[in-house]
Write an enzyme that holds these catalytic residues in place. Structure first.
Site, PDB file in Angstrom:
ATOM      1  N   VAL A 153      52.386  49.010  51.269  1.00 10.96           N
ATOM      2  CA  VAL A 153      51.285  48.257  51.870  1.00 10.96           C
ATOM      3  C   VAL A 153      51.209  46.866  51.243  1.00 10.96           C
ATOM      4  O   VAL A 153      51.114  46.733  50.020  1.00 10.96           O
ATOM      5  CB  VAL A 153      49.935  48.980  51.665  1.00 10.96           C
TER       6      VAL A 153
ATOM      7  N   GLU B 224      53.716  51.613  46.012  1.00 12.54           N
ATOM      8  CA  GLU B 224      53.051  50.298  45.985  1.00 12.54           C
ATOM      9  C   GLU B 224      53.613  49.360  47.038  1.00 12.54           C
ATOM     10  O   GLU B 224      52.894  48.558  47.632  1.00 12.54           O
ATOM     11  CB  GLU B 224      53.182  49.690  44.581  1.00 12.54           C
TER      12      GLU B 224
ATOM     13  N   ARG C  67      79.040  46.221  52.262  1.00  8.38           N
ATOM     14  CA  ARG C  67      77.919  45.365  51.878  1.00  8.38           C
ATOM     15  C   ARG C  67      77.361  45.787  50.514  1.00  8.38           C
ATOM     16  O   ARG C  67      77.067  44.963  49.649  1.00  8.38           O
ATOM     17  CB  ARG C  67      76.826  45.473  52.953  1.00  8.38           C
TER      18      ARG C  67
ATOM     19  N   LYS D 101      49.486  51.107  57.604  1.00  3.33           N
ATOM     20  CA  LYS D 101      49.017  50.629  56.305  1.00  3.33           C
ATOM     21  C   LYS D 101      47.528  50.886  56.110  1.00  3.33           C
ATOM     22  O   LYS D 101      47.094  51.322  55.041  1.00  3.33           O
ATOM     23  CB  LYS D 101      49.335  49.139  56.172  1.00  3.33           C
TER      24      LYS D 101
ATOM     25  N   GLY E  76      53.292  44.452  50.721  1.00  2.60           N
ATOM     26  CA  GLY E  76      54.409  43.906  49.936  1.00  2.60           C
ATOM     27  C   GLY E  76      54.097  43.731  48.464  1.00  2.60           C
ATOM     28  O   GLY E  76      53.851  44.707  47.756  1.00  2.60           O
TER      29      GLY E  76
ATOM     30  N   ILE F 229      51.564  42.473  46.925  1.00  2.00           N
ATOM     31  CA  ILE F 229      50.165  42.549  46.480  1.00  2.00           C
ATOM     32  C   ILE F 229      49.905  43.954  45.922  1.00  2.00           C
ATOM     33  O   ILE F 229      50.161  44.935  46.616  1.00  2.00           O
ATOM     34  CB  ILE F 229      49.187  42.296  47.644  1.00  2.00           C
TER      35      ILE F 229
ATOM     36  N   VAL G  58      65.364  44.576  51.278  1.00  2.00           N
ATOM     37  CA  VAL G  58      64.531  44.927  50.129  1.00  2.00           C
ATOM     38  C   VAL G  58      65.361  45.575  49.028  1.00  2.00           C
ATOM     39  O   VAL G  58      65.167  45.305  47.838  1.00  2.00           O
ATOM     40  CB  VAL G  58      63.369  45.852  50.551  1.00  2.00           C
TER      41      VAL G  58
END
Lengths: 442, 442
Positions: free
Chosen positions: B133, B130, B50, B206, B135, B137, B15
Site C-alpha cells: 500500500v 509494507e 534478464r 489498498k 509504495g 510511504i 520492483v
C-alpha cells in the site's frame, strides 16, 4: 492473552493526564492490538491532589516518583516530569532497576541520550521516546524502521508548534512578533516563559535526535547552530511572500561530503524561506511536519499535531504497545498482520453504498427556463437534503440550455439517489445527472 | 553480529530489480541498522537472462520460484510475481516450509489475505507487506504500530498514482480523460492495460487492507464500493475548481455507528471533491498520501511516492530489516535506540555554520542613490555568490531610503558572511543587514 503490562506514570501534568485518559477510554481497543492489557498501576506527582482527581481511584497515587522505580509490581516507567534534573536521575534509576522507560523528554535525550541509551543497553531494557519529537507524528518509528533501506540525505522539519503558530499569525495578520507572542501566551499556544520555543532550543533538541537517527551518529546537540524567531520582522515575511516564499522555523540536518571520503553533518535551526508551492510551506498554526529525503524512497512527509495532551499521549501509548507486544509474546507475531491480535479480529459489516453518508456535487443539464431551479430544490427539500452552494453559469451565447451545479451538505446517499431519480424525470432536465461525492476530511 | 538474513527473490521485474540494487548499494548502512547482513541468496524469474543481467553474478539465478521455497539456505521469500495465481501458491508453499514472506502484492492480500495470514500464524511465520500500500510511504507500520492508542475514525488516501497523475493533468491542461490516459501510457505512468488503475480496483485493494488495519476486521474487499475515473469530465473538474474544490480519486473507510451499539463500515473508492485548502488536495501527479484520523492523535498525514522501483524497494527492505532485527536478536533491542545498532554508531563532525551550504535572503536598507545595487552585486560577485532574484521596492513618498532584497543561489555561508561585512561597510548602507537562509527542499 499474556499477563498485563504494568505501568508507573511519573508526572501527571497535561500529557500525563492525556495518557491516563486515553488508556482508560480506549482500553479495549488497545488490548485488542497489544494482546494484553496495558494498565497504569500507580501515578507519582508532587501535586497528589490533582493526581487523585484525574485518576479517580483507578490507580495508586504517590508523591515520590522513585517509589515507582522501587515497586516490583511495575514493568515500565513513563517519565513525564521534564527537564534534566530529577527526570535524569529517575530514568537512570529505572534502568538500573531493569525497568523499561517511555519518555517525551527531548531536552533530556538531546543532552544526556548517549549516556542513557548506553545504560539501557547494559541493563537490557528499552528507553522509548516516540513522544519526544513532533508529538503524535510517528517520526521516530518512521526513521528507525521504515527508512532502514535508505541512505538518508537530509531531514527537515517544522517541529515546534509555538513558533509555527506565531509565524502563521504574523503573516496572516501582519502583526509584529512581540504582539503575536502575547496573543499566543493568552491562547495557551506559548508558555509563560517561552524562551526554549522562540529561541529555537526546543527545535534544536528535536532535530539533534532526528539527526542521530538519520545518520547513525551519537547525539550531537552541542554542535547545533540555533537561531530563533525573536528578531524576525513582518517586513521580511511580506517581502518573502512577494518573492513566492514563506518563512518557517526549520530544523534541518544534512549529510555533507567533505572530500577525500570524509563526511560531516549540518545540524541547524533557523528561520528559513521555503518555496510557497512546497507542501511543507502550507503547514500552518500549531501543526508539525517532517520531511525525510532518502536515496531510495525519495521525499516522504509526516504531518500531524506536534503537541497537546492527547496527540502526545498517542505516541506514549504507541511505545507502551510496542513494549507490550515485544515482551513475552512469540517473536514472529510481535506485530499482528492486521494490527489487531488474530483472536481479536472481528467482522464489521460493510455498509451498502446507499447507507453511506457524504456530501454531494450534482451537475444537472437543464433547459434555460424560469422555475427549473425551484423544481430541483423542492425535490431535494422533500428528501431532507440541504444545499450548501449553487452555481448556475450563464448559458453560452445562443444556447437554450445550461448547467446547474449543486453542492449538498452531508446526507445519506439513498436520499440523494431518490432525489436524483425525481430530478431526472423533470421534463426540463436534458441529460443524465452527474453526481460526485464530496468529503471535507474534517 | 548474528548470521546474515538469507533472502530468496521471486520475480525480478521493476520492483525486484530496484530491491536488488538498493540492497547492494546500501548494503553497509542496512547492515549497520539491521545488526546483520541482509543478502539476496537466489533470484527466480522466468526471464533468467534478464535476471542474470541484473544480478551480475551476485546471486544464484533460477527459473523456478518454488525452488527458492525448497532451499534450506533461504530464510525469507520476497514475492514480487503479482496476481493471484502462482503468487498465491508460492506464498502458501513458503509458509508451509516455515519461511517468512515479504510481498508487495495488494491484490493477493485483499482477496486472499485472511487465508494467508491464518496459515502464517499456524506456521509461526510473518507475512510482511509494507510495499503493498502506497509504495514507499510506511502506512502499514504507521497504522499497525504508531496508531495503537487510537480509536481510528477514518482513513482516506490518494493511493493510486496513475489516476492521480491523470487527474492532475486533466486539471492543469484542461484535456479530456482519454487523451491524458494516452499520454500517461506513453510516459510510463499508466500500463498498457490500465483497467485496474483507472477503474479504481487497485485503490480498492489498498483501502480494503487499510480498513482491516484500522478497525480490527478481517479483509472485506468484496464489500467495497468502487468507482473509477473513466467517466469524469473536464467540465466537472472546472466547476469544482470554481467552487473551491479539487477532484481526487479517494479511497475511504470509516466506522459508523448503526444505533443500538451496532457498528458498520464504509469502504469505498470514487472520485471525490476535496476542499482545495486541505493539504491532501495539493498532492499532485504520481505522489500518494494517506490521512488517518484517530480520536487521540487527531489528523495525521503520510506522503511520498506511491510506486516506482526504488520507493517500493524501500518498503520491501524495511520489512526485511524488521525481520532481521526480530529474529535471533535480544528482544528488548529489536529496534536500536538510535536506529543504527549501538556498535555501529559513529561520530560525524557537526560542521560550523560558516561551512554549511544554503541559499540566502538578504535585506539591505540603502540610500536611494544610483549605483548602490551595482556596488552590492560587485561585492557578491567577488565572493562568487550568484544572484537568483532582486526586489527593489519604490521608496515611500518623501523617503530618501529604500530596501534592496536579494535571493542568492546556493553557496557556502562563509562567503555570504564575508560579502555581508563588505556590504555593511558601504556608506550607502544605512542599517544592519538582515540575512535569512532559504531552502527549496528539493
Amino acid at each position: 492473552m499474556t499477563k498485563e503490562l504494568r505501568v508507573g506514570l511519573a508526572g501527571i501534568g497535561t500529557v500525563g493526564a492525556g495518557t491516563f485518559d486515553v488508556l482508560a477510554r480506549n482500553r479495549e481497543e488497545i488490548m485488542r492490538r497489544a494482546g494484553r492489557a496495558v494498565r497504569i498501576e500507580a501515578v507519582a506527582d508532587i501535586n497528589t491532589e490533582r493526581a487523585r482527581q484525574i485518576t479517580a481511584g483507578r490507580a495508586r497515587v504517590l508523591d515520590d516518583a522513585f517509589a515507582l522505580v522501587a515497586d516490583p509490581e511495575i514493568d515500565v516507567i513513563i517519565e513525564l516530569i521534564g527537564g534534566y534534573g530529577i527526570a535524569k536521575t529517575l530514568v537512570l534509576a529505572a534502568i538500573a532497576q531493569g525497568k523499561h522507560v517511555v519518555t517525551a523528554n527531548k531536552a533530556l535525550l538531546a543532552l544526556h541520550g548517549n549516556e542513557i541509551f548506553a545504560k539501557a543497553r547494559e541493563a537490557g531494557v528499552t528507553v522509548a521516546f516516540e513522544a519526544a519529537v513532533a508529538g503524535g507524528i510517528p517520526i521516530i518509528k518512521a526513521m528507525r524502521e521504515a527508512m532502514a533501506a535508505n541512505r538518508i540525505e537530509w531531514v527537515a522539519g517544522i517541529i515546534n508548534g509555538t513558533t509555527n503558530f506565531i509565524l502563521s499569525e504574523m503573516r496572516d495578520k501582519g502583526l509584529p512578533f512581540a504582539e503575536v507572542l502575547k496573543q499566543a501566551q493568552a491562547l495557551g499556544y506559548a508558555e509563560a516563559d517561552p524562551t526554549f520555543d522562540i529561541e529555537g532550543v526546543d527545535a534544536g533538541h528535536k532535530i539533534a535526535i532526528l539527526s542521530a537517527l538519520a545518520f547513525g551518529t551519537p547525539l550531537q546537540f552541542e554542535g547545533a547552530h540555533i537561531e530563533g524567531i525573536t528578531k524576525l520582522e513582518s517586513k521580511d515575511i511580506r517581502y518573502a511572500e512577494r518573492l513566492g516564499y514563506r518563512i518557517k522555523l526549520l530544523g534541518m540536518t544534512q549529510r555533507r561530503s567533505m572530500g577525500e571520503g570524509k563526511e560531516g553533518l549540518e545540524l541547524r535551526v533557523h528561520p528559513t524561506l521555503i518555496p510557497a508551492a512546497r507542501l511543507i510551506a502550507s503547514v500552518e498554526g500549531a501543526m508539525n511536519a517532517v520531511w525525510v529525503k532518502g536515496d531510495a524512497v525519495g521525499h516522504t512527509m509526516y504531518y500531524g499535531k506536534g503537541a497537546g495532551a492527547e496527540p502526545t499521549a498517542s505516541a506514549v501509548i504507541a511505545d507502551l504497545v510496542d513494549l507490550a507486544r515485544a515482551l513475552d509474546g512469540p517473536m514472529e507475531q510481535r506485530v499482528p498482520a492486521l494490527a489487531f491480535q488474530a483472536d481479536q479480529v472481528r467482522v464489521l459489516p460493510v455498509l451498502p453504498i446507499e447507507s453511506i453518508e457524504s456530501a454531494y456535487y450534482l451537475r444537472i443539464q437543464v433547459a434555460d427556463e424560469p422555475g427549473v431551479l425551484a423544481d430541483i430544490t423542492r425535490i431535494l427539500a422533500d428528501q431532507e437534503i440541504s444545499i450548501d452552494a449553487v452555481l448556475q453559469p450563464e448559458p453560452a451565447e445562443g444556447e437554450a440550455q445550461t448547467d446547474i451545479i449543486l453542492l449538498t451538505h452531508r446526507c445519506v446517499e439513498g436520499h440523494v439517489k431518490r432525489a436524483m431519480a425525481s430530478i431526472q424525470a423533470l421534463t426540463t432536465v436534458l441529460a443524465p445527472l452527474v453526481m460526485i461525492r464530496l468529503e471535507d476530511l474534517s
